[in-house]
Design an enzyme around this catalytic site. Structure first.
Site, PDB file in Angstrom:
ATOM      1  N   ASP A 480      46.923  -5.723  14.400  1.00  0.00           N
ATOM      2  CA  ASP A 480      46.326  -7.067  14.449  1.00  0.00           C
ATOM      3  C   ASP A 480      47.179  -8.070  13.683  1.00  0.00           C
ATOM      4  O   ASP A 480      48.053  -7.704  12.883  1.00  0.00           O
ATOM      5  CB  ASP A 480      44.909  -6.982  13.847  1.00  0.00           C
ATOM      6  CG  ASP A 480      43.976  -8.070  14.344  1.00  0.00           C
ATOM      7  OD1 ASP A 480      44.445  -9.005  15.009  1.00  0.00           O
ATOM      8  OD2 ASP A 480      42.774  -7.973  14.046  1.00  0.00           O
ATOM      9  N   ASP A 550      39.178 -12.243  21.630  1.00  0.00           N
ATOM     10  CA  ASP A 550      38.026 -11.957  20.778  1.00  0.00           C
ATOM     11  C   ASP A 550      36.731 -12.395  21.453  1.00  0.00           C
ATOM     12  O   ASP A 550      35.649 -12.155  20.933  1.00  0.00           O
ATOM     13  CB  ASP A 550      38.169 -12.673  19.433  1.00  0.00           C
ATOM     14  CG  ASP A 550      38.900 -11.808  18.424  1.00  0.00           C
ATOM     15  OD1 ASP A 550      39.129 -10.620  18.710  1.00  0.00           O
ATOM     16  OD2 ASP A 550      39.255 -12.324  17.341  1.00  0.00           O
TER      17      ASP A 550
HETATM   18  C1  DGJ Z   1      40.578  -9.898  14.937  1.00  0.00           C
HETATM   19  C2  DGJ Z   1      40.506  -8.958  16.104  1.00  0.00           C
HETATM   20  O1  DGJ Z   1      40.774  -9.624  17.285  1.00  0.00           O
HETATM   21  C3  DGJ Z   1      39.132  -8.302  16.124  1.00  0.00           C
HETATM   22  O2  DGJ Z   1      39.000  -7.501  17.252  1.00  0.00           O
HETATM   23  C4  DGJ Z   1      38.962  -7.518  14.855  1.00  0.00           C
HETATM   24  O3  DGJ Z   1      39.876  -6.474  14.825  1.00  0.00           O
HETATM   25  C5  DGJ Z   1      39.129  -8.427  13.652  1.00  0.00           C
HETATM   26  N1  DGJ Z   1      40.363  -9.151  13.708  1.00  0.00           N
HETATM   27  C6  DGJ Z   1      39.082  -7.637  12.383  1.00  0.00           C
HETATM   28  O4  DGJ Z   1      39.351  -8.393  11.287  1.00  0.00           O
END
Ligand code: DGJ
Length: 730
Positions: A480, A550
């Site tokens: 991430d 997201d």
């Molecule tokens: C952003 C990601 O896109 C989410 O799926 C998740 O992993 C969060 N970060 C966790 O902090």
């Protein structure tokens, strides 16, 4: 086929199955662009371009030739400051402060195959590929600047790539101020529309299409990431181009940092299209003897509309961009605990999620943010990559073993490029992050960005991540990255190199990704940047899939996945079923629709399965079983868009298996309307004479399905949907 050069006329013709690309050297000096488009025979012309004298406002760099002006000629790699008043493709500052370069044609070479770029991701070749590369050398004798234009022609894939190498053969230091990967001048042609994929966090890659008019358009990211806001992609389309017919000229940059694409129209009715790294945080010192490589751009021409364009991108990305053990392997159905628990979990909670998931047929559990350091919220802990024993007293291995006993694999989340000011790592190394001395450091999500251009930072991360991956049977990693760059400066670079920080960051990131993915080849890596903030071909070179967005709302996802599919095949997209009301938009949508949207990519779940009713659990199990029936078709087959969510009250797309014997159609109704009739969906790319059997036993000919269409069952309420599986009768 491939690359030919007419020595007498100094004309180059690059051709793929369906595309021609032509250039010419005029009066032995100037490299001009001749043509890019549908494959044609080489025109029998003395000169590809018309040279004629125009008004005095178009200056003439050749004293004796009033018919030569860079203002009117289509140029192959335009320089700055010598009568070309559209945007240059590159700009160099000399030690004397001047910005002029006079690159003239010197030589060229053609070879079979294609070389990788040192330190940068790119398309590669495989044994037996019909690929040829042309390298044209331009030289500025005064400064000693040598420019090599690289063109690789993938005949069977219908793709041409371009990139540029700058070499300082002179004695003085040069400074690169702009170094685009390509520029194309469409000679006396401006009947185009510009397409790009725009958005923001949780609303990535929405489709925009506008007439280019008589203007300049810039599509870019200045964020130090390819970004949620714009994808590194531009396309020029004819106004009548549809999903199925019409011309498309597309460029997609294999780069994950700030980029720019520009389209401008000249007063002589020509269109210039450019793509490369953004100039915003870029300068590069080119000492005598040094060289610089630009990222590669993938150029696709299609006369079969947007589906034709996407088919070419999907094919080459699946086969000559993505790599590794997972490249052609079906991807596991996963459960991710993020929206199920956020930071609020412990060992027992994850175990119950594993139990439930295993019962339903899920194959992989992904433990998301919060398993390490002091990380109970987003206010601390990033950088401290060791397990949090308060939450997970038995450690990662015990949890992974538990999952394995239940027949599931175990995966883990990391955010390696970041550091929380409240972390052991930051307290030890406050200078490891991007920053400018004596200036405040802007935080985003309470975090700062590690300077990936630093070798010590990369070494730390390699060791820390390796240690974790070696400590337990971890088969999947979600990588991430949750903020964009500010105060872009590096503690290890000289003052006059500070503007190199951002690109050095990307080179460092690619270096680390290369090492980690090679050290753990069996691990499936999924990249993520707050969802799809770095959904680009650069990341796909190292990690064969990306968390698409997201936003897990199924209705929002239709537009996101539709836009993403313009370039990236469904096997590269992570898509999860989440709970309702949806956490991003609070919308209620039926479970089967959430499933059908996620089943059109790499299916996953991201909700607390233990809280579902018995009926919903049975439905989840049923959808998982159904997905396993179509997974190969969805992930390894071909994908076609049929009905756009941007223009209709419904969305439809279809998949065709590799062997062309299974067809999967999805139709999603948007809002219910009174007195409405469901549309008839016309499928595409079937064999007209073949029969296709529906699950209820009905058989229909391919031509009937394509031209008469398939009637859909009546729908109930908002956001209803249907999945239809057809098997070719053999
Ligand atoms: C952003 C990601 O896109 C989410 O799926 C998740 O992993 C969060 N970060 C966790 O902090």
């Amino acid at each position: 086929m491939g690359i030919t050069f007419n020595q007498d006329r100094k004309q180059f013709h690059l051709s793929t199955k369906n595309t021609s690309y032509m250039m010419e050297v005029v009066i032995d000096r100037h490299l001009v662009h001749g043509y890019w488009g549908k494959r044609i025979h080489t025109p029998d012309l003395e000169c590809f371009v018309d040279l004629y004298e125009v008004c005095s406002f178009s200056p003439n760099p050749e004293k004796s030739r009033k018919d030569i002006s860079f203002d009117t000629m289509p140029r192959e790699y335009p320089d700055y400051g010598r009568s070309d008043y559209q945007s240059p493709a590159f700009e160099v500052r000399g030690e004397d402060g001047s910005h002029l370069s006079v690159p003239v044609y010197k030589s060229h070479g053609i070879y079979k195959g294609k070389q990788l770029i040192d330190g940068l991701p790119s398309l590669y070749v495989w044994e037996g590929d019909a690929v040829e590369t042309l390298e044209i050398t331009l030289m500025d004798d005064l400064t000693g600047l040598r420019i090599i234009l690289h063109y690789s022609v993938y005949e069977d894939y219908d793709v041409i790539t371009r990139r540029v190498t700058f070499i300082n053969d002179g004695k003085s230091v040069l400074q690169l101020l702009k170094a685009l990967s390509c520029s194309v001048d469409f000679y006396q042609d401006q009947s185009f529309e510009l397409m790009n994929l725009y958005g923001g966090w949780a609303k990535e890659r929405h489709v925009s299409r506008i007439p280019i008019g008589h203007s300049t358009h810039i599509i870019d990211s200045k964020r130090g990431a390819s970004s949620h806001e714009q994808n590194p992609f531009i396309a020029l389309l004819r106004p009548d181009t549809t999903e199925f017919v019409g011309e498309v000229y597309a460029m997609n940059l294999i780069y994950s940092g700030s980029f720019m694409g520009e389209v401008s129209v000249s007063s002589y009715g020509g269109t210039r299209m450019q793509m490369g790294m953004n100039t915003i945080d870029f300068e590069w010192i080119l000492a005598p003897g040094a060289s610089f490589e630009t990222p590669e751009v993938v150029m696709v021409y299609s006369h079969e509309g947007l589906n034709g364009m996407s088919k070419i991108f999907h094919n080459i990305y699946k086969n000559r961009l993505c790599r590794g053990q997972w490249q052609h392997k079906v991807r596991p159905i996963l459960i991710n605990n993020w929206e199920a628990t956020y930071f609020d979990f412990d060992e027992q909670k994850i175990k119950t999620l594993i139990d439930e998931s295993a019962n339903l047929g899920i194959e992989l559990i992904v433990l998301d943010d919060g398993w390490f350091g002091k990380r109970d919220s987003d206010r601390s802990g990033l950088g401290d990559w060791f397990v949090n024993r308060e939450k997970l007293p038995s450690g990662l291995k015990a949890l992974a073993d538990y999952a394995n006993e239940k027949g599931m694999d175990f995966g883990l989340w990391f955010e390696p490029e970041m550091v929380s000011p409240d972390s052991t790592l930051y307290r030890r190394h406050p200078d490891w992050c991007l920053h400018v001395p004596s200036r405040d450091r802007s935080e985003a999500r309470n975090q700062l960005i590690l300077d990936m251009g630093r070798e010590d930072v990369r070494n730390y991360l390699f060791l820390a991540i390796s240690k974790v991956l070696e400590s337990a049977p971890i088969r999947y990693v979600k990588w991430d990255m949750n903020r964009n760059m500010t105060e872009v400066g590096s503690a290890v670079l000289e003052k006059n190199q500070q503007k190199e920080t951002s690109h050095r960051y990307m080179l460092g990131l690619y270096d680390l990704l290369d090492k980690i993915t090679k050290a753990f080849p069996e691990v499936l890596f999924e990249s993520c940047s707050g969802g799809g903030g770095r959904f680009d071909p650069g990341m796909l070179y190292y990690m064969p899939q990306t968390w698409t967005s997201d936003d897990t709302d199924s209705f929002e996802r239709l537009k996101i996945q539709w836009g993403t599919s313009m370039l990236y095949p469904p096997i590269t997209m992570g898509a999860h079923v989440s709970e309702v009301p949806n956490h991003q938009v609070m919308r209620m949508t039926p479970l089967h629709t959430r499933a059908y949207v996620a089943m059109a990519a790499n299916l996953g779940f991201e909700l607390d399965l233990t809280k579902l009713s018995g009926e919903d659990k049975r439905a989840v199990k049923h959808h998982i079983e159904r997905y396993k029936l179509i997974r190969e078709t969805v992930q390894l087959g071909d994908f076609y868009r049929l009905m756009s969510p941007y223009e209709n009250n419904g969305t439809a797309w279809m998949f065709l298996s590799k062997e062309k014997n299974q067809v999967v159609l999805f139709y999603y109704r948007h809002l219910a309307k009174p007195n409405d009739i469901e549309p008839k969906i016309k499928l595409s790319y079937l064999e007209p004479e073949k029969l296709y059997q529906l699950e209820d036993g009905r058989q229909l000919y391919g031509d009937t399905l394509m031209h008469f269409g398939l009637r859909l069952p009546s729908m109930a309420g908002d956001f209803d949907s249907v999945m239809v599986i057809l098997d070719k009768v053999v």
